[in-house]
Scaffold this motif. Structure first.
Motif, short mmCIF file in Angstrom:
data_model
loop_
_atom_site.label_atom_id
_atom_site.label_comp_id
_atom_site.label_asym_id
_atom_site.label_seq_id
_atom_site.Cartn_x
_atom_site.Cartn_y
_atom_site.Cartn_z
N THR A 79 0.81 -1.23 0.00
CA THR A 79 0.00 0.00 0.00
C THR A 79 0.83 1.27 0.00
OG1 THR A 79 -0.14 -0.01 2.43
CG2 THR A 79 -1.89 -1.15 1.21
N SER A 80 2.12 1.17 0.29
CA SER A 80 2.95 2.38 0.39
C SER A 80 3.14 3.04 -0.96
CB SER A 80 4.31 2.04 0.99
OG SER A 80 5.02 1.14 0.15
N SER A 81 3.30 4.34 -0.92
CA SER A 81 3.61 5.10 -2.14
C SER A 81 5.04 4.83 -2.58
CB SER A 81 3.42 6.60 -1.88
OG SER A 81 3.92 7.37 -2.95
N HIS A 82 5.96 4.85 -1.62
CA HIS A 82 7.38 4.60 -1.90
C HIS A 82 7.92 3.66 -0.82
CE1 HIS A 82 6.68 8.14 -4.35
NE2 HIS A 82 7.88 8.00 -4.90
N PHE A 83 8.74 2.71 -1.24
CA PHE A 83 9.30 1.72 -0.32
C PHE A 83 10.81 1.74 -0.48
CE2 PHE A 83 10.30 -2.47 1.39
CZ PHE A 83 9.43 -2.55 2.48
N VAL A 84 11.50 2.10 0.60
CA VAL A 84 12.95 2.31 0.55
C VAL A 84 13.68 1.17 1.26
CG1 VAL A 84 14.85 3.86 1.13
CG2 VAL A 84 12.60 4.80 0.53
N ILE A 85 14.65 0.60 0.57
CA ILE A 85 15.53 -0.41 1.14
C ILE A 85 16.88 0.26 1.38
CG2 ILE A 85 16.63 -2.65 0.79
CD1 ILE A 85 14.38 -3.27 -1.24
N LEU A 86 17.29 0.33 2.63
CA LEU A 86 18.56 0.95 2.96
C LEU A 86 19.64 -0.11 3.04
CD1 LEU A 86 16.18 2.69 4.65
CD2 LEU A 86 18.21 4.05 5.18
#
Length: 220
Positions: A80-87
């Motif tokens: 559902t997220s707009s943006h998904f960040v993998i650090l």
């Protein structure tokens, strides 16, 4: 803005932020606002100013679909997220690491001879922090990615955007997937943490709870 207004404004930002488990899938973060969030990450502090991180933005349906069974801590936030960040955290940052030499001498502008003269100080620093294994070095880098993540979440909250930090994942399986996709470089990086960004689908069920200050702070 006067200092009291600045303090109130910042504390309002912290009070707004909460771990959003599910986002409004229709409402998307604008490119301009997401660049602002990324800039907060880019400008974050790191040990020695070494910036031992990379931000992978998982936007493709294919990558999200492959991640889904491996990221149990993001069962609702990932889709559902707009943006998904993998650090990602950079591996092997020893004094002799090519990245560190390039970063210090070219990005930060430290003269090569000055950098070379710092070797003994680096050796002592690594010894004091027990940075004597590949795992210890990766953990050291990973700790610093949390600084960038926190700043990104605060920046997002400051402009009314929600987020959720995520540690619930199969580390080995996600690393294998990212490696297969060519996202870890030449074994330069390892997975550290993830963060979902978007707009909350509903208001939090309760207000923010924290332990009282006297339980947390000791002046000596």
């Amino acid at each position: 803005m006067e200092i009291e207004e600045k303090k109130t404004d910042l504390l309002s930002t912290f009070n707004f932020r909460h771990a959003t488990k599910e986002f409004d899938p229709v409402k998307k973060i604008s490119d301009e606002n997401f660049q602002f969030i990324l800039e907060a990450g880019r400008l974050s502090p790191s040990s020695g100013g070494n910036e031992p991180w990379r931000f992978v933005i998982a936007q493709s349906e294919e990558l999200r679909r492959e991640l889904a069974p491996l990221v149990y801590g993001a069962m609702r936030s990932l889709p559902t997220s707009s943006h998904f960040v993998i650090l990602l955290a950079r591996k092997g940052l020893t004094y002799e690491a090519p990245y560190l030499i390039q970063h210090q001498t070219q990005v930060k502008g430290v003269p090569v001879e000055v950098y070379e003269s710092m070797k003994q100080a680096y050796v002592q620093f690594y010894k004091d922090l027990h940075l004597d294994t590949e795992r210890a070095l990766l953990d050291w880098s990973s700790k610093q990615t949390y600084l960038a993540m926190a700043n990104m979440m605060t920046a997002a909250a400051h402009i009314g955007i929600d987020s959720c930090p995520i540690e619930g994942f199969d580390m080995d399986a996600v690393n294998a997937l990212l490696d297969k996709k060519g996202l870890l470089g030449d074994d330069e990086f390892g997975l550290s943490v993830m963060t979902a960004f978007g707009y909350r689908s509903r208001m939090p069920a309760r207000s923010k709870t924290r332990r009282p200050m006297e339980d947390l702070v000791q002046f000596v």
